[in-house]
Design a protein around this motif. Structure first.
Motif, PDB file in Angstrom:
ATOM      1  N   GLY A 267       9.685  41.867 -22.605  1.00  0.00           N
ATOM      2  CA  GLY A 267       9.902  40.485 -21.941  1.00  0.00           C
ATOM      3  C   GLY A 267       9.791  39.428 -23.016  1.00  0.00           C
ATOM      4  O   GLY A 267      10.041  39.503 -24.148  1.00  0.00           O
ATOM      5  N   CYS A 268       9.113  38.450 -22.727  1.00  0.00           N
ATOM      6  CA  CYS A 268       9.542  36.947 -23.195  1.00  0.00           C
ATOM      7  C   CYS A 268       7.769  36.486 -23.390  1.00  0.00           C
ATOM      8  O   CYS A 268       7.156  36.517 -22.534  1.00  0.00           O
ATOM      9  CB  CYS A 268      10.160  35.982 -23.055  1.00  0.00           C
ATOM     10  SG  CYS A 268      11.780  36.545 -22.631  1.00  0.00           S
ATOM     11  N   LEU A 269       7.609  36.178 -24.476  1.00  0.00           N
ATOM     12  CA  LEU A 269       6.133  35.325 -24.932  1.00  0.00           C
ATOM     13  C   LEU A 269       6.460  33.949 -25.156  1.00  0.00           C
ATOM     14  O   LEU A 269       7.389  33.436 -26.033  1.00  0.00           O
ATOM     15  CB  LEU A 269       5.134  36.156 -25.887  1.00  0.00           C
ATOM     16  CG  LEU A 269       4.795  37.649 -25.246  1.00  0.00           C
ATOM     17  CD1 LEU A 269       4.139  38.011 -26.682  1.00  0.00           C
ATOM     18  CD2 LEU A 269       3.976  37.425 -24.290  1.00  0.00           C
ATOM     19  N   GLU A 270       5.311  33.181 -24.817  1.00  0.00           N
ATOM     20  CA  GLU A 270       5.723  31.691 -25.382  1.00  0.00           C
ATOM     21  C   GLU A 270       4.401  31.222 -25.697  1.00  0.00           C
ATOM     22  O   GLU A 270       3.301  31.387 -24.876  1.00  0.00           O
ATOM     23  CB  GLU A 270       6.250  31.018 -24.164  1.00  0.00           C
ATOM     24  CG  GLU A 270       6.817  29.289 -24.457  1.00  0.00           C
ATOM     25  CD  GLU A 270       7.092  28.861 -23.076  1.00  0.00           C
ATOM     26  OE1 GLU A 270       8.385  28.457 -22.961  1.00  0.00           O
ATOM     27  OE2 GLU A 270       6.462  28.428 -22.184  1.00  0.00           O
ATOM     28  N   ASN A 271       4.402  30.164 -26.758  1.00  0.00           N
ATOM     29  CA  ASN A 271       3.178  29.504 -27.237  1.00  0.00           C
ATOM     30  C   ASN A 271       2.094  30.424 -27.196  1.00  0.00           C
ATOM     31  O   ASN A 271       0.943  30.224 -26.627  1.00  0.00           O
ATOM     32  CB  ASN A 271       2.982  28.285 -26.144  1.00  0.00           C
ATOM     33  CG  ASN A 271       4.103  27.448 -26.409  1.00  0.00           C
ATOM     34  OD1 ASN A 271       4.927  27.292 -27.228  1.00  0.00           O
ATOM     35  ND2 ASN A 271       4.238  26.195 -25.584  1.00  0.00           N
TER      36      ASN A 271
ATOM     37  N   SER B 196       8.814  24.454 -26.728  1.00  0.00           N
ATOM     38  CA  SER B 196       8.138  25.810 -26.840  1.00  0.00           C
ATOM     39  C   SER B 196       8.494  26.533 -27.987  1.00  0.00           C
ATOM     40  O   SER B 196       9.845  26.240 -28.333  1.00  0.00           O
ATOM     41  CB  SER B 196       7.873  26.424 -25.506  1.00  0.00           C
ATOM     42  OG  SER B 196       9.120  26.704 -25.313  1.00  0.00           O
ATOM     43  N   ASP B 197       7.797  27.460 -28.393  1.00  0.00           N
ATOM     44  CA  ASP B 197       8.083  28.478 -29.325  1.00  0.00           C
ATOM     45  C   ASP B 197       8.237  30.066 -28.472  1.00  0.00           C
ATOM     46  O   ASP B 197       6.850  30.349 -27.900  1.00  0.00           O
ATOM     47  CB  ASP B 197       6.962  28.771 -30.400  1.00  0.00           C
ATOM     48  CG  ASP B 197       7.218  27.374 -31.316  1.00  0.00           C
ATOM     49  OD1 ASP B 197       8.113  27.209 -31.899  1.00  0.00           O
ATOM     50  OD2 ASP B 197       6.276  26.659 -31.483  1.00  0.00           O
ATOM     51  N   VAL B 198       9.361  30.414 -28.449  1.00  0.00           N
ATOM     52  CA  VAL B 198       9.531  31.632 -27.752  1.00  0.00           C
ATOM     53  C   VAL B 198       9.885  32.918 -28.499  1.00  0.00           C
ATOM     54  O   VAL B 198      10.530  32.658 -29.488  1.00  0.00           O
ATOM     55  CB  VAL B 198      10.541  31.284 -26.508  1.00  0.00           C
ATOM     56  CG1 VAL B 198      10.870  32.732 -25.819  1.00  0.00           C
ATOM     57  CG2 VAL B 198      10.320  30.239 -25.716  1.00  0.00           C
TER      58      VAL B 198
ATOM     59  N   PHE C 193      13.807  34.794 -31.245  1.00  0.00           N
ATOM     60  CA  PHE C 193      12.987  33.836 -30.945  1.00  0.00           C
ATOM     61  C   PHE C 193      13.861  33.040 -29.774  1.00  0.00           C
ATOM     62  O   PHE C 193      13.937  31.731 -29.855  1.00  0.00           O
ATOM     63  CB  PHE C 193      12.965  33.293 -32.259  1.00  0.00           C
ATOM     64  CG  PHE C 193      12.022  33.971 -33.110  1.00  0.00           C
ATOM     65  CD1 PHE C 193      10.554  33.929 -32.992  1.00  0.00           C
ATOM     66  CD2 PHE C 193      12.507  34.575 -34.211  1.00  0.00           C
ATOM     67  CE1 PHE C 193       9.995  34.387 -33.855  1.00  0.00           C
ATOM     68  CE2 PHE C 193      11.616  35.067 -35.165  1.00  0.00           C
ATOM     69  CZ  PHE C 193      10.568  35.208 -34.611  1.00  0.00           C
ATOM     70  N   HIS C 194      14.561  33.618 -28.743  1.00  0.00           N
ATOM     71  CA  HIS C 194      14.679  33.085 -27.599  1.00  0.00           C
ATOM     72  C   HIS C 194      14.547  34.125 -26.441  1.00  0.00           C
ATOM     73  O   HIS C 194      14.490  35.388 -26.885  1.00  0.00           O
ATOM     74  CB  HIS C 194      16.314  32.508 -27.571  1.00  0.00           C
ATOM     75  CG  HIS C 194      16.951  33.610 -27.883  1.00  0.00           C
ATOM     76  ND1 HIS C 194      17.605  34.371 -29.077  1.00  0.00           N
ATOM     77  CD2 HIS C 194      17.963  34.711 -27.052  1.00  0.00           C
ATOM     78  CE1 HIS C 194      18.502  35.254 -28.872  1.00  0.00           C
ATOM     79  NE2 HIS C 194      18.679  35.494 -27.524  1.00  0.00           N
ATOM     80  N   CYS C 195      14.531  33.665 -25.232  1.00  0.00           N
ATOM     81  CA  CYS C 195      14.358  34.686 -24.092  1.00  0.00           C
ATOM     82  C   CYS C 195      15.360  35.407 -23.576  1.00  0.00           C
ATOM     83  O   CYS C 195      16.304  34.544 -22.916  1.00  0.00           O
ATOM     84  CB  CYS C 195      13.587  33.978 -23.097  1.00  0.00           C
ATOM     85  SG  CYS C 195      12.854  34.870 -21.791  1.00  0.00           S
TER      86      CYS C 195
END
Length: 1308
Positions: free
Chosen positions: A329-333, A181-183, A360-362
């Protein structure tokens, strides 16, 4: 083959299998590779281990190293085994096995997942099942495929139950495949801004999808803007995802579209959101819930050119909604129309602008929460060893659905008192009891049971005490106690240990159920991981390092608009004002047709009709006309009056559109389930053609049918497509060259009218009239209400004459809610009504004995049975009604009018009923325990199964089921006789003095002094005690039964007179003392015998009922509810040659004695009701029977109702009065509501408005006057009918304009 060759082949096979698995996993086709077997021992952790050889590293499936698996030091529910998969992985299945060669295995367990090794999330099946079934021995492997794949790095298994003859023992394996995934991580101040490429023209839909996790319950996820200033915003608000569409930034609220979905999305777990945009609607998906949203045409095109992620801002501007509203927070894809926007940002694409600290990491903080799962849950922490001289402070955060619960309690030092911090009515309360002092109480906050995180802080300093909620935003309460509040040696959170424990804790309130985190005591954080490891404090029934809160109202199981509320363990549906009932507002409280109301004994009136029962169509108020043998549904529209059309400048046509009082879906359902429907269509014309000749151009048409309808070219009374009127079909038009009377184009008034009866063309939706513009053209039209009768569902029945016979239908789909209703009658003592099977699930309703009905089913939690026992046998060949319902909360069974039997469903059990076989009616798949008898009106979730059609092609089953009078004959009142019909019954009111569908309505009339009804007795009076010859002039009676009701203020007054050819008579009168007298003269040579009642004051204007019975010389008389009075005649006992019965004034009184003659000449002023002489009902013959009739009426006669009718509990109102036509449009034309087309005549318009207003007031006064229910009415003298459309139409509309029961008047 040698050993070397075997090894080579084995290696090749293994490599091929690995490559195939990897290739499949990459393509997303196969994701079921073992994930645990290759891990190192360091990847395993556990709560404890029995010995070094029982360590967690030995817990690999089918391995025998060490002691053959993992076993903890002690076997209890606080043990766990954890596996680190090394990275985020897609997990699709799990398998367990007991410890090798032992008696140690698990029977049930919980499955947890995590990304960080903290903040665990329990995996649930069907969103409610928490426990997974385990093993039954130490060697077999039990696999569980997860319903939805889970993305996680850590797996934790918690034993719940194990072999009672052994210990906890476990070997396990998980299956899945790698996950890429891309985070991107945003810190609440950072954001990304994208310049979007134009959408390819070939794309049929647009979409945005992303996965996110956060601890903040509010914040903007993304904001997209288009060239036309259209915008789309996805944001979190109190843990819910909101979608906002705006036309422009300054657009008013009505040009915005806002929907929300999801709940508790701030739980620091990954959530998936997708928006799919179609031309007319969009789909919003959050995790496993999808919402279909209809959108305005202004949002049909997106064409967004920029998108900000994490904040709402525009290109080249500094506009932002503030850091408090930014996403943290974090977002992915994050994918927009197939483009991965996170990957673009990672590649530093020129179309992406990065603002703030973006990684680019959570990066996520670790908050350890704990869940208080039951009323027995508590946490004990040690307090200070020595009392503090400066005070104390305690802080925590909590979230819950419960309105009440103990948060914290502790004793003051030296046992001087106790402190309670608790929730009550969703407010925070602090209560301090100290010996020798009055209780101290503080409260703060409100609505704290909303499932959100709330912070609480208790601070005590010398002389000052503060309790604050949500850092003061919720509220703060202060006090100044004269003593210092400090904690004692121990603190208890959530509750107290069970009674009998050594700890000193008392909780007079409810225990807390919910989550807590961020506990602090004297500003020092509490390490809950140390608590979990039993290194500090103690606890019971806690789940540490997770918050197990569930939103049971998202998605809501409450149907039909019921509002959902919840507690920690269950939910509740408020069904008020919905028209539905039950635990989930599933079942309609209304009947599905007027026919169904009728057969509950109801009469004409307005009723709420729910045409599809528990379906999606809402109930609506509809008039039911039950005055005839048929039961009519009457649906009005916005113009049922006769309407005049006049030429309008510049208009060649006149068009009218009709809006019905029922919704479109209900209209379609009513027409579809009715046996017959009709709608009156009338056109009055003078020099105004209607359809023209069949070869000429069509001048007028109407639109009818379902949906938007279709153009129809025929008129009432003719077949569809004929381009004719009824006179053309009957060949009696005024001009034989034309097929409509109006097409003759004459200067005299003519009309074409008839009924539209083809259901596929109903209802009439609009009307276009084309020949209205010529000079001298005049016309008027009327489209009547839609009327339908005959409910095909109520009487749809099948007869099963063998136990092996049955009907089969497609599989019943009632996964979450299922209701089944039907009627049955039988002479058998047992049999299965209905059965549908699945692989394990099933549903069945049966007659288990002659007095018991059984409803049983299984949704995966084991069979559940609901029984209702009747007080009398059910195999009595009478109709009995069954209604069974099953939903996620409970199961109910109704039998006739007995109290419902219920069984609650397990709180956290399976909820989906999964069936896959055919549905069997009247039997089972095994052809055993079949039902013998009739089943009628079978409905499943509001849909009627057509038993009759299926029975016609099924051996051993007959369509239809006669014999309804045995069950419904009691509905026929007042000596009415039940008459069987193939698919119903009716009441024959001939032998009674009543009328109506159930002979329930008395036939009454108002009399004036000159009124008389003379009934000539031409037929023998039927009475088994009487003898009569065939000659009507020699009819002899030895007995009479006379009954009537009267209301009058006149005395003396003659009520009834029966005369004979031999100067004999029977007379019933009120004397001058207001007492009733019965006079018999059965011997013409003697004076009449007078039988005088003792009941007084009968001329008091009240209704009185009189019954007279004679048998020979014995006469009995009863008035109202008074005691019966007995008399004996001393003369003759035969009433010879009777010839006449008179009500009111007797004109031929020559045969009467002088006193009676004087009373008879006065006539009667008042009301007579339900008059019956043996089998003769003179009022019914006078008012209701067609000519010729043996009745002569003289003087004014007013049909009315003497008595008061009882209120109908089912009807909103029992009568429906429609205002008659008003206004005059000229000599010789119909009396209508005219349409004035000349708007320039302002003075004329004002005059018409004033006239209509005065007329309306006059009509209202008249209606109110005539609804008083008295016997007095305004005289209306009938006139000679004239051949004019006004007279014809006035008569026609008065009878068909609607259900009206006003008084009718006659004058002869």
């Amino acid at each position: 083959m040698d050993l070397w060759s075997k090894k080579v082949c084995g290696i090749i096979t293994l490599v091929t299998l690995i490559l195939f698995t990897s290739h499949g996993a990459t393509r997303g086709e196969v994701c079921h590779s073992p994930l645990v077997s290759h891990l190192l021992p360091s990847s395993f952790r556990s709560s404890s281990q029995l010995s070094g050889s029982h360590g967690p590293g030995f817990a690999k499936l089918n391995r025998r190293e060490g002691a053959g698996g993992w076993s903890p030091l002690s076997s209890d529910r606080y043990q766990w085994l954890e596996v680190d998969l090394g990275g985020r992985t897609q997990i699709t299945a799990v398998a367990t096995q007991g410890r090798y060669g032992s008696s140690d295995w698990l029977t049930t367990y919980l499955l947890m997942f995590s990304d960080t090794g903290h903040n665990w999330k329990q995996h649930r099946q069907e969103d409610s099942i928490g426990a997974f079934p385990g093993n039954s021995n130490a060697d077999s492997v039990v696999h569980h495929k997860l319903q939805h794949p889970v993305i996680a790095r850590y797996v934790r298994l918690i034993p719940l139950d194990w072999n009672p003859n052994g210990r906890i023992g476990l070997r396990l394996e998980t299956y899945g495949c790698p996950y890429d995934s891309d985070v991107v991580s945003l810190d609440g101040r950072s954001s990304l801004l994208y310049r979007l490429s134009p959408r390819p023209k070939q794309m049929t839909k647009e979409s945005i999808s992303l996965i996110f996790k956060t601890l903040k319950n509010s914040g903007t996820l993304l904001h997209a803007e288009g060239q036309s200033e259209h915008s789309l915003t996805l944001e979190l608000e109190k843990g819910k995802l909101l979608l906002l569409l705006r036309k422009d930034r300054s657009s008013p609220p009505d040009s915005q579209h806002l929907v929300s979905l999801g709940s508790l999305l701030d739980d620091q777990h990954w959530h998936h959101a997708t928006v799919e945009h179609h031309t007319t609607h969009l789909n919003l998906t959050v995790d496993k819930s999808t919402l279909w949203v209809q959108i305005s045409p202004i949002f049909s095109h997106w064409d967004y050119y920029q998108m900000s992620v994490g904040a709402e801002q525009g290109l080249g501007s500094r506009r932002s909604i503030g850091p408090n509203r930014n996403f943290h927070g974090c977002l992915e894809n994050l994918v927009y129309n197939g483009v991965n926007l996170v990957d673009l940002a990672k590649q530093k694409d020129r179309r992406v602008t990065v603002k703030g600290n973006v990684t680019f990491h959570c990066a996520e903080p670790v908050f350890v929460a704990m869940t208080f799962t039951s009323p027995q849950s508590f946490l004990w922490l040690p307090g200070g060893t020595e009392p503090s001289s400066t005070g104390t402070s305690v802080g925590l955060q909590f979230r819950t659905w419960n309105k009440a619960g103990l948060l914290l309690t502790f004793n003051l030092p030296k046992q001087e008192g106790v402190v309670w911090l608790y929730l009550s009515r969703a407010r925070l309360h602090l209560q301090i009891l100290k010996s020798g002092r009055a209780p101290l109480e503080l409260s703060a906050g409100s609505a704290l049971n909303d499932g959100q995180w709330h912070s609480v802080e208790l601070i005590s300093r010398q002389g000052h005490l503060t309790v604050s909620v949500d850092a003061g935003e919720g509220a703060t309460a202060h006090a100044s106690p004269p003593f210092l509040v400090t904690t004692g040696s121990q603190l208890f959170f959530g509750g107290c240990p069970a009674e009998g424990s050594s700890q000193d804790c008392m909780n007079p309130f409810k225990a807390f159920q919910g989550c807590m985190r961020l506990l602090t005591v004297d500003n020092k954080p509490v390490d809950l991981i140390m608590v979990q490891q039993r290194l500090m404090g103690n606890y019971s029934n806690l789940q540490i390092d997770m918050c197990g809160i569930i939103d049971r109202c998202s998605p809501s199981h409450c149907e039909h608009g019921g509002s959902c509320s919840q507690s920690w363990s269950t939910f509740h549906c408020n069904c008020s004002s919905t028209g539905y009932s039950g635990a989930t507002c599933h079942s309609s409280i209304f009947e599905q047709s007027c026919e169904a109301y009728k057969h509950k004994g109801n009469t004409s009136g307005y009723y709420h009709i729910d045409v599809d029962g528990s379906g999606h169509i809402r109930p609506q108020l509809i008039y039911c006309d039950m005055t005839e043998d048929k039961t009519w549904i009457v649906i009005q529209h916005n113009n049922t009056d006769l309407t005049t059309v006049r030429p309008s400048p510049g208009k060649n046509q006149h068009s009218a559109h009709f809006e019905y009082t029922s919704e479109e879906k209900q209209l379609e359902a009513v027409i579809g389930q009715s046996e017959y429907c009709e709608q009156e269509l009338t056109y009055h014309c003078r020099k105004s053609r209607l359809l023209n000749t069949p070869d000429g151009p069509l001048l007028s048409w109407w639109v009818g049918g379902p949906g938007a309808g279709q153009v129809q070219t025929y008129w009432g009374g003719a077949p569809p497509g004929s381009q004719q009127c009824s006179c053309g079909l009957q060949e009696n038009c005024v001009d034989p060259k034309h097929y409509c009377n109006c097409d003759a184009d004459r200067t005299e008034w003519a009309n074409d009218s008839g009924l539209l009866t083809h259901k596929e063309t109903l209802p009439v939706r609009s009307l276009v009239l084309g020949d209205v513009q010529r000079p001298g053209s005049e016309s008027a039209y009327r489209v009547g209400p839609l009327r339908c009768h005959g409910d095909k569902n109520v009487w749809n029945a099948a007869f099963f004459d063998k136990e092996t016979s049955y009907l089969h239908f497609p599989t019943f789909h009632g996964e979450l809610s299922a209701d089944i209703s039907f009627l049955f009658k039988t002479t058998s003592s047992s049999g299965v009504f209905l059965e549908n099977l699945g692989i394990k699930d099933f549903i069945r309703i049966e007659l288990s004995s002659s007095t018991e009905v059984l409803f049983s089913f299984d949704v995966g939690n084991g069979p559940l049975e609901v029984r209702v026992k009747a007080g009398s046998p059910l195999n009595d060949d009478r109709w009995h009604r069954i209604r069974a319902e099953r939903n996620v909360k409970e199961a109910l069974l109704h039998l006739d009018e007995l109290p419902a039997a219920t069984q609650e469903a397990p709180a956290d059990g399976h909820i989906h009923l999964q069936l896959n076989s055919q549905l069997f009616i009247g039997g089972t798949a095994s052809r055993q325990k079949g039902f013998r008898g009739c089943i009628r009106s079978l409905q499943l979730n509001g849909v009627t199964l057509d038993l009759e059609e299926r029975a016609k092609i099924t051996p051993g089953v007959q369509a239809g089921c006669p014999g309804h009078c045995g069950s419904y004959g009691s509905l026929c009142q007042n000596q009415g006789r039940c008459v069987e019909k193939p698919n119903s019954f009716s009441c024959d009111c001939g032998p009674s003095a009543y009328t109506g569908a159930f002979c329930e309505r008395e036939v009454s009339a108002g009399f004036k002094s000159g009124t008389a009804i003379s009934y000539t007795i031409k037929e023998p009076v039927s009475n088994e005690l009487n003898s009569s010859s065939s000659s009507t002039s020699d009819m002899t009676l030895r007995a009479e039964n006379v009954s009537l009701g009267f209301r009058t203020s006149q005395s003396p007054a003659l009520l009834l007179y029966v005369g004979s050819y031999h100067r004999e008579y029977l007379a019933l009168l009120l004397n001058k003392h207001d007492m009733l007298e019965v006079r018999y003269r059965l011997d013409s040579g003697k004076d009449a015998e007078i039988l005088r009642s003792k009941v007084r004051n009968l001329a008091n204007g009240q209704l009185h009922a009189v019954t007279i019975r004679r048998l020979g010389d014995a006469v009995s008389l009863q008035i109202d509810n008074n005691n019966k009075e007995d008399f004996n005649l001393t003369s003759d006992v035969e009433f010879n040659a009777i010839r006449l019965l008179v009500l009111g004034r007797v004109h031929d009184s020559g045969e009467l004695d002088p006193e009676l003659s004087r009373v008879a000449s006065l006539g009667f002023t008042g009301c007579l009701s339900a008059v019956l002489f043996n089998s003769i009902s003179p009022l019914k013959a006078a008012l209701l029977q067609p000519v010729p009739s043996p009745v002569i009426i003289s003087g004014p006669l007013v049909q009315s109702i003497c008595g008061s009718t009882s209120a109908n509990p089912y009807a909103v109102e029992t009568t429906h009065h429609l205002s008659g036509q008003s206004g005059s449009v000229g000599t010789g034309q119909p009396l209508v509501n005219a349409i004035r087309s000349d708007s320039a005549l302002i003075g004329g318009v004002i005059a018409v408005v004033i006239f209509v207003t005065v007329s309306a007031l006059a009509i209202m006064a008249r209606v109110l006057y005539r609804r008083k229910g008295t016997c007095q009415g305004q005289e209306v003298k009938t006139v000679k009918p004239e051949d004019s459309p006004e007279r014809a139409l006035s008569s026609q509309t008065s009878s068909q304009n609607g259900p009206c029961e006003n008084q009718k008047e006659y004058f002869i």
